[in-house]
Scaffold this motif. Sequence first.
Motif, PDB file in Angstrom:
ATOM      1  N   ASP A 131       0.722  -1.202  -0.027  1.00 53.10           N
ATOM      2  CA  ASP A 131      -0.175  -0.081  -0.278  1.00 53.10           C
ATOM      3  C   ASP A 131       0.885   1.716  -0.367  1.00 53.10           C
ATOM      4  N   ASN A 150      -8.384   0.758   9.476  1.00 58.98           N
ATOM      5  CA  ASN A 150      -8.272   2.113   9.296  1.00 58.98           C
ATOM      6  C   ASN A 150      -7.143   3.111  10.661  1.00 58.98           C
ATOM      7  N   ARG A 165      -3.317   1.793  10.385  1.00 53.56           N
ATOM      8  CA  ARG A 165      -3.280   2.095   9.251  1.00 53.56           C
ATOM      9  C   ARG A 165      -2.480   3.943   9.395  1.00 53.56           C
ATOM     10  N   GLU A 195      -2.939   5.117  -3.514  1.00 55.13           N
ATOM     11  CA  GLU A 195      -5.065   5.522  -3.084  1.00 55.13           C
ATOM     12  C   GLU A 195      -4.977   6.107  -2.085  1.00 55.13           C
ATOM     13  N   ASN A 196      -6.368   7.072  -2.700  1.00 55.49           N
ATOM     14  CA  ASN A 196      -7.255   7.461  -2.343  1.00 55.49           C
ATOM     15  C   ASN A 196      -6.690   7.674  -0.526  1.00 55.49           C
ATOM     16  N   GLU A 197      -7.293   6.313  -0.297  1.00 58.74           N
ATOM     17  CA  GLU A 197      -7.301   6.119   1.660  1.00 58.74           C
ATOM     18  C   GLU A 197      -5.985   6.902   1.900  1.00 58.74           C
ATOM     19  N   ASN A 205      -4.850  10.310   1.979  1.00 58.38           N
ATOM     20  CA  ASN A 205      -5.855  11.460   2.920  1.00 58.38           C
ATOM     21  C   ASN A 205      -5.129  10.957   4.170  1.00 58.38           C
ATOM     22  N   GLY A 206      -5.032   9.981   3.922  1.00 57.69           N
ATOM     23  CA  GLY A 206      -4.627   9.446   5.298  1.00 57.69           C
ATOM     24  C   GLY A 206      -2.770  10.266   6.073  1.00 57.69           C
TER      25      GLY A 206
END
Length: 780
Positions: free
Chosen positions: A446, A656, A659, A680-682, A685-686
């Motif tokens: 990731d 989440n 992560r 990845e978008n998630e 954003n993190g």
Amino acid sequence: MHRNQQTGYKYICTPGCADLRRALPNSTANQTSPEQQLLGNILRSAAHNGIGSALILASRIRTAGLCKCQGESADSNCLACKKVPTTVPFSRSDGLDGSCGPDGSLSTMTPRDGPDGIPGSGRITVRQADGSRQSYMSKYTIELVSFQVTDENDDGIIEPGEYIYIERIVVHNKGGMPTPSETPIPVMVRSTEWIQLCDDLEESTIYLPVSIPAGHKATSQGRVKAFIKSRVRTKEFEQLFCDSDTVSLKASMPGVDMDLPGFSSVQKTIKITYPLILKVEENLQTVSQGSRSTFSWKVHNNSTKPYGELSPLNRKIFLSIKANTSTGIRFPGPHATETSAVVVVKEIQLLYPGESVIVSEEAEIDADAQPYSIGSLATYLHLSPPFETSESRITLNIPPVIQAVQLEVQISSHYGCNRDASFLLVTNSDTSADVVRAWRAFIGTDLGLKLDIWNLSLYGSMDNPDDEYSTILAQYAGKSVIMLCNGFDYFSRGQRTVMDFSEPLRITEEVLQDTRVDLILSSRSHDPREVSHWIHDVVFPISATDERYGNVILAEVRCISDIVESVSIQSRSTSDELTINAYTVPLNGTSRWQQKKLENEANKALRFLAINLPQERFCIKPVLVQNAASLVVFRGLSRAVHISARPVNIGGALNNLDRFGCINSLSFGTRLGLLSEVLENEIFNGIRLSTKYELLREVNHFLGTSSWPDTVVPKAVDLDFLELHFKRLYTFLCYYRDRDFQLLPDHATEALQVVLSATHSQDLLQFSSRILMPIKHRRT
């Protein structure tokens, strides 16, 4: 009512009437009347015999001779006549019933049992063959007192497949007559789950002594033989077999087929086990791929007799070890009995009582074995039966199994330091493959970063293999270290965690090099208070009351402001000189110092340091020795360092929150670099949220601990101001300056807006609070 009513009497003449007349005197010379004769007789009797005799005579001879039998009327009678009552029928009608009487009152007395009656008694009479008889007050009553149980080998161990003997059976005749002299009473063992009667009835039976006198005890001669069954082995049976059973006896009356009741109260519990015990020795909990490791087992003789082929019992001992090749373990040695090298058989020829023997075997770990898989070795202990026949010796090359143990070992990958790695994951022998895969999947797939793994159980410490004076964390300066703090077995010393192998002072040295440390806790980790104490020792590594670090060398300064200058110089310095972490400040004054006054001075000094060095941590201890007062100031780690502890419950993947925690443990520069990658978008954003949070926290630490008006912000241009007080913001600005962006990305603009908003009041309430509160409020 009808009845006969008496009206009188009637007289009937009897033979006595004639006898009475003859007894009376009769005179023929004088012709006198009967009345004259009667009167003369009475007078003569009174003259000769007295008045009493005359009255008796008068009563007897009254009307003598004047009854019916002499021709008198029917109503005449004499004393000799029989008097018969005369009755007439009489009847009377029933009267009226009387009125009922009142009911009686209830009794207030409680009924009680009456006294016992007199005990009955009986006698028992025994007739002998010779015709003699003997009487007894009661029958005989036989009760079991005790008995002994011995094993056939006489080694103190009762094992399956062995015979046991019950002997020295003591009974007590508590009755009132002797036991039978011609009919012996048989005694046998009761069958149970483990105990079985012998096929030979004579060996399974013993007879009690005859003619035991009343009130006496007797001991049987001989013994009863029984067999301990050999049950089917199960997994639990093979682990460490030990069971128990109860031995009890029964006595039956011959010809009656009735058990005597006095034998059921005495029982003996026996322990059924084997004379040899197999245990796993202390072995490595973790082995590496492609290595060779030696594993050991211990066989102990728990009996009182030697065992082995060379022993008098001639019972062979073998140990067979089977490797599960699917887990990556095999035996390369010459003892392997199969071509696949999965079974090793070893014989123990002699093992004395109470002694142990260590059996070791080297195993080879496949180089391509799955990392963090579990390799297994099944070990079986073989022992020939207690009484082996010649036929069974030929049939069985290896004796049957009496115990089995399972040895499991973790297979780990080798440690290799990758200079491009951004993370170091510290694992242990209790770390599962699922946990490692979860961290690898997120960090490697990731985030697209590289991960090194250090297995604490494999290497036994946190020491750097390339430098004996530093820890493994020294190779990850400016990077992230994730320590799994779950408990794991450390040989015979019990449960340990990674914190037990990490000395706080050495961790402090690594954290000062901008190494970010995350402690991953689990439900089996240390108490949270112990974790907090460990982190406190890392943040403040030197304590005046802690002797673990030896004598503390203090730098003496004149006043608190000198500490501010010293720390500022050290923060700007790029040399590798030793950082001064402890200072002593003398307190002037001739008055007698009191503890309360010293504490006030310490609080004032702490507030002064917080105003002038808001990103630093300090701890102050007042000291008073013979009216000489001083303050000992300890400098801790700055607020810019990252060391945290958080619970993580890993199932198949990180959630989440976990992560985000992993992202936040990355160095600030690495996160800024990831924002330029395609993610990845998630995850993007993190990372963006993490950088904004880091900048906001840095500004809040600086602004929230100083009073208004601002005395730290320089009056003139100070090029080192940002680098000294806002290291994260300085890194952020330099990153985008060096890349010569024509237009700042949206995430960079948002981060700067967060920093600016943290320095201004946002509403009327915040603005009024800033003006009205003189201390500890936000600066503008």
